[in-house]
Design an enzyme around this catalytic site. Structure first.
Site, PDB file in Angstrom:
ATOM      1  N   ASN A 282       0.863  -1.186   0.000  1.00 61.61           N
ATOM      2  CA  ASN A 282       0.000   0.000   0.000  1.00 61.61           C
ATOM      3  C   ASN A 282       0.894   1.228   0.000  1.00 61.61           C
ATOM      4  O   ASN A 282       1.361   1.680   1.042  1.00 61.61           O
ATOM      5  CB  ASN A 282      -0.901  -0.011   1.230  1.00 61.61           C
ATOM      6  CG  ASN A 282      -1.913  -1.131   1.159  1.00 61.61           C
ATOM      7  OD1 ASN A 282      -2.897  -1.033   0.417  1.00 61.61           O
ATOM      8  ND2 ASN A 282      -1.652  -2.214   1.873  1.00 61.61           N
ATOM      9  N   GLU A 283       1.128   1.723  -1.206  1.00 62.70           N
ATOM     10  CA  GLU A 283       2.061   2.834  -1.373  1.00 62.70           C
ATOM     11  C   GLU A 283       1.385   4.158  -1.000  1.00 62.70           C
ATOM     12  O   GLU A 283       0.152   4.204  -0.840  1.00 62.70           O
ATOM     13  CB  GLU A 283       2.544   2.889  -2.822  1.00 62.70           C
ATOM     14  CG  GLU A 283       3.328   1.653  -3.271  1.00 62.70           C
ATOM     15  CD  GLU A 283       4.726   1.559  -2.657  1.00 62.70           C
ATOM     16  OE1 GLU A 283       5.026   2.277  -1.674  1.00 62.70           O
ATOM     17  OE2 GLU A 283       5.532   0.761  -3.156  1.00 62.70           O
TER      18      GLU A 283
END
Ligand code: F6R
Length: 633
Positions: A165-166
Site C-alpha cells: 500500500n504505497e
C-alpha cells in the site's frame, strides 16, 4: 533484551502514537514475535480453532520464520490448525520464479513446517488481467470467511508502505492491484539484480484488510528504516505515509531494533522528553546536537543555550557551560590523529592509539573487494607509509556485483588471446544466453570473482601492499550466485579465525556498517565477532584493538567517533585513484541503492562532510576526515 521500553511505556513520551518496543538487536526482537505467534497457535489448538495468520515477506520477517521453523523442529510446534494469507505478490509473477513471494515463503517457512498446503494463501501473480479484479475481492472474502486475521505480521517500506500500500492508499482500501513506488523498486533492485527486472505492479492486501486484523505486529530493523519509523510513530495520520493508519488500530505493536528506533524523539533527543541520566555518551550526543541547533561552535555555547534546550539538568550535574564545553572540545580534539597506527616515541595518553609497538601488524577486513579503499583508503595509505605490516582480507568474492557486460568483455579478451579454447566459447555462450531469474552458473561466477580479485590487487599494489599480504577469503556463505546468502557456517568462522590466529594483529579494521542494504557487511562483521570470541583467551588478543569503519552508506555520528584521520587534498586524490582500480564497480553499478552517486564521489563527500562538521564544532579545518569507532570486546 528489550533495550528501552517495556510495553506500555510509550504513553509517557507524548510524541509517540503507536505502541513500540525497542530491542537491542533484530534476533531478540524476532524471537519474541515468533513466541507470540507460537502462543497464539497453541492457544487456538487448545480451543480446537483455526489460527488465521497474515504473513509478510522481505528481509524483516526472515528471522521470525527461522525461529518458527526451529520451534517446529525442536519444540514440536505444529501448524496443523494454521491458515495463512500473505500480504502481497509482484504482478505479473510466476509462482516458480526465484523472485516470487510464493518462492520466498516456501523457502523460508512452508517447506519446513507441517502446514496443510491447502491452508496457504498467497496472492496469485499469474492471474490474468481479466480475472484480477474479482480475484482480489475473493481474497478478502476468503479471509472474512475464515473468521478474519487473528494476527498480521508486517514490515515497512521506506515509502511508509505496509503490504504494498504505497503513498496515496486509502484507509479503507481492500485487496487490489497497485503500481509500485519508484523508491520501493529501487529498494527491491538488488534482489532482482537490477531495477529493470523489478516488476512495476503488485497485488496487495488493502489497508482496510490489514486494519481488520485482531492483532498487528510491525517489524523494522536497521538505520534505513529509522526516518520512516519516526514519521509513522510520531507523525500525523496521512495517506502519504500509509503505515500511519496503524495509529488507529488499537492492538498494534512496532518491534524495532536500536538502529530503526534511533530517530524517535525519546532516543534521539531524550533531554526534550523528560529527565535523563547524563552519561558521557549522552553528553557528547547532546552537545553536538546543541551546536547544530544553535549553529555555534562548542566553545561558544552559553549557560542559556543549555537551559533553553532541555539541558539544564546537565548544567547542574557538570557545572557551568564553560566546564562542559572545554571537556567536550578536548575530547573531540583527542580523536584527531595523523598516526592511526599510533605515534612512535610520543606520549600516547591522550591519543586514540598506543605508541607501542611502533611497527604494528594490522588486518584490514573488507567485506566486499573495495570497502577497504572506499571507507578507509586514506588511513590505509597512512598505515602503509608509516611502516606497519598491513594485511588486507577480502572476505567475499563480490562476484554478484559484476555485470554480465563486464564479464563478457573479459571473456572476449581471453578468447582474443586464446582463440581455440572451447571452454571460452562455452563461457561466452553461457553469458550471452543467461536468463534473469536464474542464478549465475559456477564458471560465470568464477570469472566475475577473478575480475574483482585482479582489481583489488591493482589497488593494493598501488597503495604499496605486497601481494603476499592480500588474502582472498572467498567465504562460502556468500557463494550462492544470488542476493540471498547462505546462513554462516563453521567453515566461514574457521577461515576468519585462522587468519587472525596466524597474523596475530595489533589492530583490526572492520566494517561496522549495519545499514548495508543486502546485509553482507553485517554478516562479515558477525563472523569477525565470532572469531574474536573463539580467540579471546589467547595472549596476543590482549594487544589487539578493533577499529570500525562505516561502509559506503553511512558515516558515524560525530559523538560516536573515537578516531578521525585527516587527509590532505593530495591524499584525497590518491584515495580516489585507489577506488578507480575497482573498474567493474564504476558507472551505474548493480547494487547502487537509491544513492546514484559513484562510490568515489560518496566517499569524498562523506569525508569532506565529516571535516566540515569538525570545523563547525570549532576544531581545525581539514580537507577530509575518515572516522572510526573503537569496538571493545
Ligand atoms: C512484504 C511487504 C512489504 C515489506 C516492506 C519491507 O510482503 O509487504 O511491505 O514488508 O517492503 O521490506 P523489507 O523487510 O525487505 O525491508
Amino acid at each position: 533484551m528489550i533495550k528501552y521500553s517495556q510495553p506500555g511505556a510509550f504513553e509517557d513520551t507524548r510524541f509517540e502514537k503507536t505502541h513500540n518496543v525497542v530491542f537491542l538487536n533484530s534476533v531478540e526482537g524476532s524471537i519474541c514475535v515468533a513466541q507470540e505467534i507460537a502462543n497464539l497457535i497453541k492457544s487456538k489448538q487448545e480451543k480446537n480453532k483455526l489460527c488465521v495468520l497474515g504473513l509478510a515477506t522481505g528481509s524483516s520477517p526472515i528471522k521470525v520464520y527461522e525461529e518458527l521453523v526451529r520451534m517446529h523442529k525442536e519444540d514440536g510446534l505444529s501448524f496443523y490448525n494454521v491458515i495463512t494469507f500473505n500480504l502481497d505478490e509482484y504482478y505479473p509473477m510466476g509462482k516458480k520464479s526465484v523472485y516470487s513471494y510464493h518462492y520466498f515463503m516456501h523457502q523460508h517457512l512452508f517447506n519446513h513446517i507441517d502446514i496443510n498446503p491447502e491452508n496457504i494463501n498467497i496472492p496469485n501473480g499469474a492471474i490474468s488481467q481479466d480475472e484480477l479484479h474479482q480475484y482480489c475481492i475473493d481474497y478478502d472474502l476468503k479471509i472474512k470467511d475464515c473468521g478474519g486475521l487473528d494476527f498480521q505480521l508486517l514490515g515497512i517500506g521506506r515509502t511508509g508502505h505496509i503490504g504494498f500500500n504505497e503513498p496515496g492508499s486509502h484507509y479503507n482500501s481492500g485487496t487490489r492491484s497497485i503500481t509500485l513506488d519508484h523508491l520501493t523498486r529501487v529498494d527491491a533492485a538488488p534482489s532482482f539484480l537490477g531495477i529493470d527486472n523489478v516488476p512495476k505492479k503488485a497485488i496487495t492486501m488493502g489497508i482496510g484488510t490489514v486494519k481488520k486484523a485482531k492483532r498487528v505486529v510491525l517489524l523494522a530493523w536497521g538505520h534505513n528504516k529509522a526516518v520512516i519509523v519516526k514519521k509513522t510513530i510520531e507523525g500525523e495520520i496521512t495517506s502519504e505515509v500509509p503505515a500511519t493508519y496503524l495509529q488507529e488500530h488499537h492492538n498494534t505493536t512496532f518491534i524495532l531494533n536500536d538502529e530503526a528506533a534511533q530517530e524517535l524523539t525519546r532516543l534521539k533527543t531524550p533531554w526534550l522528553v523528560g529527565p535523563c541520566a547524563w552519561t558521557e555518551d549522552l553528553i557528547s550526543k547532546a552537545i553536538v546536537w546543541l551546536c547544530d541547533l544553535t549553529q555555534k561552535s562548542i566553545l561558544k555555547l552559553t549557560d542559556k543555550d543549555y537551559n533553553d534546550n532541555g539541558m539544564s539538568s546537565l548544567l547542574s550535574q557538570e557545572g557551568t557551560a564553560y566546564d562542559i564545553n572545554i571537556k567536550m572540545f578536548n575530547k573531540l580534539q583527542h580523536t584527531i590523529t595523523g598516526w592511526p597506527g599510533g605515534k612512535p616515541d610520543s606520549d600516547d595518553s591522550s591519543r586514540p592509539e598506543r605508541a607501542n609497538p611502533r611497527k604494528k601488524r594490522i588486518i584490514i577486513f573488507s567485506p566486499h573487494p573495495d570497502d577497504d579503499v572506499i571507507s578507509m583508503g586514506g588511513t590505509f595509505d597512512r598505515l602503509v607509509e608509516q611502516g606497519h605490516e598491513v594485511h588486507v582480507a577480502y572476505q567475499t568474492s563480490g562476484n554478484i556485483a559484476v555485470s554480465d557486460h563486464e564479464a563478457l568483455k573479459y571473456a572476449e579478451i581471453i578468447k582474443d588471446i586464446v582463440p581455440s579454447d572451447p571452454n571460452i566459447d562455452l563461457l561466452i555462450k553461457k553469458i550471452n544466453s543467461k536468463k534473469i531469474d536464474v542464478e549465475d552458473d559456477l564458471e560465470i561466477r568464477k570469472l566475475k570473482g577473478l575480475i574483482r580479485k585482479r582489481e583489488s590487487l591493482a589497488a593494493t599494489r598501488f597503495l604499496g601492499v605486497p601481494d603476499k599480504n592480500v588474502h582472498f577469503l572467498n567465504l562460502p556463505f556468500y557463494e550462492t550466485g544470488t542476493i540471498k546468502k547462505n546462513t554462516i557456517g563453521q567453515i566461514d568462522i574457521h577461515i576468519v579465525t585462522d587468519l587472525i590466529a596466524k597474523i596475530k594483529p595489533h589492530q583490526i579494521y572492520a566494517a561496522g556498517d549495519l545499514a548495508d542494504p543486502h546485509g553482507t557487511q553485517k554478516v562479515c562483521f558477525d563472523l569477525i565477532l565470532a572469531a574474536l570470541e573463539i580467540l579471546k583467551s589467547q595472549k596476543h588478543m590482549d594487544d589487539c584493538w578493533i577499529w570500525l569503519y562505516r561502509g559506503a552508506w553511512h558515516e558515524w555520528d560525530i559523538d560516536q567517533i573515537d578516531m578521525v584521520v585527516p587527509m590532505s587534498p593530495d591524499q584525497v586524490l590518491k584515495k580516489r585513484k585507489a577506488i578507480f582500480y575497482h573498474e567493474s564497480q564504476k558507472d551505474g553499478v548493480m547494487f547502487q541503492g537509491n544513492d546514484t552517486r559513484e562510490f568515489w564521489v560518496r566517499a569524498e563527500e562523506r569525508n569532506n562532510e565529516t571535516a566540515r562538521k569538525y570545523h563547525q564544532l570549532g576544531l581545525a579545518d581539514y580537507a577530509a576526515l575518515e572516522a572510526f569507532k573503537r569496538y571493545h570486546y
